[in-house]
Design an enzyme around this catalytic site. Structure first.
Site, PDB file in Angstrom:
ATOM      1  N   LYS A  70       0.842  -1.250  -0.087  1.00  0.00           N
ATOM      2  CA  LYS A  70       0.072  -0.044   0.070  1.00  0.00           C
ATOM      3  C   LYS A  70       0.863   1.282  -0.095  1.00  0.00           C
ATOM      4  O   LYS A  70       2.022   1.405   0.599  1.00  0.00           O
ATOM      5  CB  LYS A  70      -0.899   0.126   1.361  1.00  0.00           C
ATOM      6  CG  LYS A  70      -1.831   1.113   1.276  1.00  0.00           C
ATOM      7  CD  LYS A  70      -2.919   0.966   2.538  1.00  0.00           C
ATOM      8  CE  LYS A  70      -3.889   1.950   2.747  1.00  0.00           C
ATOM      9  NZ  LYS A  70      -4.745   1.764   3.805  1.00  0.00           N
ATOM     10  N   SER A 145      -9.820   1.368   2.594  1.00  0.00           N
ATOM     11  CA  SER A 145      -8.888   2.068   1.817  1.00  0.00           C
ATOM     12  C   SER A 145      -8.040   1.259   1.148  1.00  0.00           C
ATOM     13  O   SER A 145      -7.321   1.874   0.134  1.00  0.00           O
ATOM     14  CB  SER A 145      -8.146   3.002   2.715  1.00  0.00           C
ATOM     15  OG  SER A 145      -7.215   2.576   3.629  1.00  0.00           O
ATOM     16  N   SER A 169      -9.816  -0.873   7.037  1.00  0.00           N
ATOM     17  CA  SER A 169      -9.120  -0.726   5.756  1.00  0.00           C
ATOM     18  C   SER A 169      -8.571  -1.994   5.271  1.00  0.00           C
ATOM     19  O   SER A 169      -8.067  -2.169   3.875  1.00  0.00           O
ATOM     20  CB  SER A 169      -8.392   0.363   5.563  1.00  0.00           C
ATOM     21  OG  SER A 169      -9.209   1.431   5.449  1.00  0.00           O
TER      22      SER A 169
HETATM   23  N1  GLN Z   1     -13.505   3.380   6.086  1.00  0.00           N
HETATM   24  C1  GLN Z   1     -12.550   3.995   7.517  1.00  0.00           C
HETATM   25  C2  GLN Z   1     -12.467   5.612   7.181  1.00  0.00           C
HETATM   26  O1  GLN Z   1     -12.808   6.062   6.227  1.00  0.00           O
HETATM   27  C3  GLN Z   1     -11.493   3.281   7.582  1.00  0.00           C
HETATM   28  C4  GLN Z   1     -10.272   3.861   6.973  1.00  0.00           C
HETATM   29  C5  GLN Z   1      -9.144   2.885   7.366  1.00  0.00           C
HETATM   30  O2  GLN Z   1      -9.041   1.811   8.093  1.00  0.00           O
HETATM   31  N2  GLN Z   1      -7.887   3.472   6.905  1.00  0.00           N
HETATM   32  O3  GLN Z   1     -12.089   6.168   8.199  1.00  0.00           O
END
Ligand code: GLN
Length: 482
Positions: A70, A145, A169
């Site tokens: 990532k 994400s 994420s």
């Molecule tokens: N969907 C969550 C957010 O938008 C989780 C994001 C994450 O785990 N980086 O904050």
């Protein structure tokens, strides 16, 4: 503890990696799982692996295993963008601790995976580099994400991927793309050299097709790091061979079903995956117990207050002067105007929304009512989890209420998108390990998985229950038609 390298038909690591790059070059333009490729370095690492395999000397634990990373992790000499225009040209002069450990273990880094900007999102549509599509159906999102990580493993480009999980994420895109997604306990894996989103929640996670592989890699890169004071020196292993040996016998193993999660509205395919998983665990001897987490309904608001507050503070470092996007100006302006312009141009809409929300909840007059309240709730929620884990070894829960969303499903409705994080965020707020195991495809051909949650540092229990589910469903045998 080695991982089987089975990509491609070639016999040497170099030929396998060459084949992988041709596949990516041919197929990834429609999926968009990679932001950048590191072909030259990858082939050099592959040649080194071949040398070691040939002489059978110093073969390392991850020798020749291909990874996508990532774009939150600093890889020396390669762009690390965090999916943002702000960092689109940022080249770190050092490796994140996890990257160093991967390299030392013989891993081959193929390139950097797509993601929502600064890991803020659930669809990967917030990436400056365009959305990553779901390899099972290009009209759907890969999730977020860490969407590029999940998609690159599902599409069989990379054997393993590194993602980050601040509120789901890793587990949610794994569920959307039909891969394993594993987030260890908070503090297990160093965040040194990982772009910060919300520091009290951020944790590195792993994508793979097989449950064991994610745990093996986590074992290799985890542990104390003097550069990250939040890393734990727990002696408990993550990859426990005893869990592997006993995974088919769950006698004496208690699995909790959370009343509040079971009462929540989920699509019928998610309910079915839950039912099949419960039955599979029961058939192997597990006892199913109902537990309660009365505060989880406050999980999403508490998460979005804490995560945005920490993000507002973490992201204040991007001023475009020391590094990051710098506006092209030749008119006279004050330093403050210059900072504002750099930040206005460099950050996308979701990041701006979070900075505004975070600064609001931290501002004097509101901090007690919002940020502090959320921290108090978080503590109580965590105690509820500990009470549940006094009764059960692991919890079985949905990952999300639906399979992968259609592209643009939430346009203009960010709140609806936030509410989708219901099943994942309390795990981060409580610092617990969580695992997504894919179960089956729904009627539209999209994967559906379930989540297992364990107490802090009890990853071995996740491994055991996860292997049982994997043995039942064998989802790794299915591949999308890319
Ligand atoms: N969907 C969550 C957010 O938008 C989780 C994001 C994450 O785990 N980086 O904050």
């Amino acid at each position: 503890m080695n991982i089987n390298i089975d990509e491609g038909s070639g016999t040497s690591v170099v030929s396998k990696i060459t084949e992988v790059f041709s596949k990516i070059e041919e197929k990834d333009s429609s999926i968009n799982s990679f932001i950048s490729l590191h072909k030259e370095d990858a082939l050099a690492s592959a040649a080194e692996s071949d040398k070691r395999f040939k002489s059978q000397e110093d073969v390392r634990p991850l020798e020749g295993v291909s990874f996508s990373i990532k774009d939150m992790f600093c890889v020396k000499g390669h762009k690390t963008t965090a999916g943002s225009k702000m960092l689109k040209d940022f080249v770190p002069p050092y490796d994140a601790t996890v990257i160093k450990r991967l390299k030392d273990a013989g891993a081959i880094i193929l390139g950097k995976a797509n993601q929502d900007e600064f890991a803020m999102g659930s669809t990967n549509e917030m990436s400056y580099f365009g959305a990553c599509k779901n390899p099972w159906n290009l009209k759907h999102v890969a999730g977020g994400s860490s969407g590029g990580s999940a998609a690159s493993v599902a599409a069989r480009f990379a054997k393993i991927s590194l993602g980050t999980d601040t509120g789901g994420s890793v587990r949610q895109p794994a569920h959307f793309c039909g891969t394993v997604g594993f987030k260890p306990t908070y503090g297990r894996v160093s965040r040194y050299g990982v772009v910060s989103f919300a520091s009290s929640l951020d944790q590195t996670g792993f994508f793979s097709l097989k449950v064991e592989d994610a745990f093996k890699v986590a074992q290799v890169v985890s542990g104390k790091d003097t550069f990250d004071q939040t890393t734990s020196s727990s002696e408990k292993v993550i990859y426990d061979s005893n869990s592997v040996d006993t995974a088919q016998d769950l006698k004496g193993f208690k699995v909790g079903l959370v009343k509040e999660f079971m009462d929540a509205d989920v699509d019928s395919d998610v309910a079915k995956a839950m039912e099949l998983s419960k039955n599979a665990l029961k058939a192997r001897g597990a006892e199913i117990v109902e537990v309660e987490l009365p505060l989880v309904e406050h999980g999403v608001p508490a998460y979005y207050l804490i995560a945005t507050s920490e993000a507002a503070s973490n992201l204040s470092r991007y001023d475009g002067v020391r590094y990051g996007h710098r506006a092209d100006v030749n008119t006279d302006m004050s330093l403050e105007e210059f900072y504002t312009l750099n930040r206005s141009e460099g950050f996308g809409p979701e990041v701006k929304r979070r900075i505004l929300l975070g600064n609001f909840s931290l501002s004097s007059g509101y901090i007690e009512a919002f940020y502090r309240k959320a921290c108090q709730l978080r503590r109580l929620m965590r105690e509820d989890y500990f009470k549940a884990f006094a009764k059960v070894d692991a919890i079985l829960a949905p990952v999300a209420s639906t399979a992968a969303f259609k592209l643009n499903a939430f346009e203009g409705d960010p709140l609806k998108k936030f509410l989708n994080d219901y099943f994942t965020v309390t795990v981060n707020l409580s610092g617990l390990p969580g695992l997504t195991v894919p179960v089956q495809k729904n009627e539209s051909g999209l994967p559906v998985g379930v989540q297992l949650i364990a107490n802090q540092f009890e990853e071995a229990k996740l491994l055991k229950a996860g292997l049982s589910l994997e043995d039942e469903f064998k989802f790794y045998e299915e591949a999308p038609d890319v």
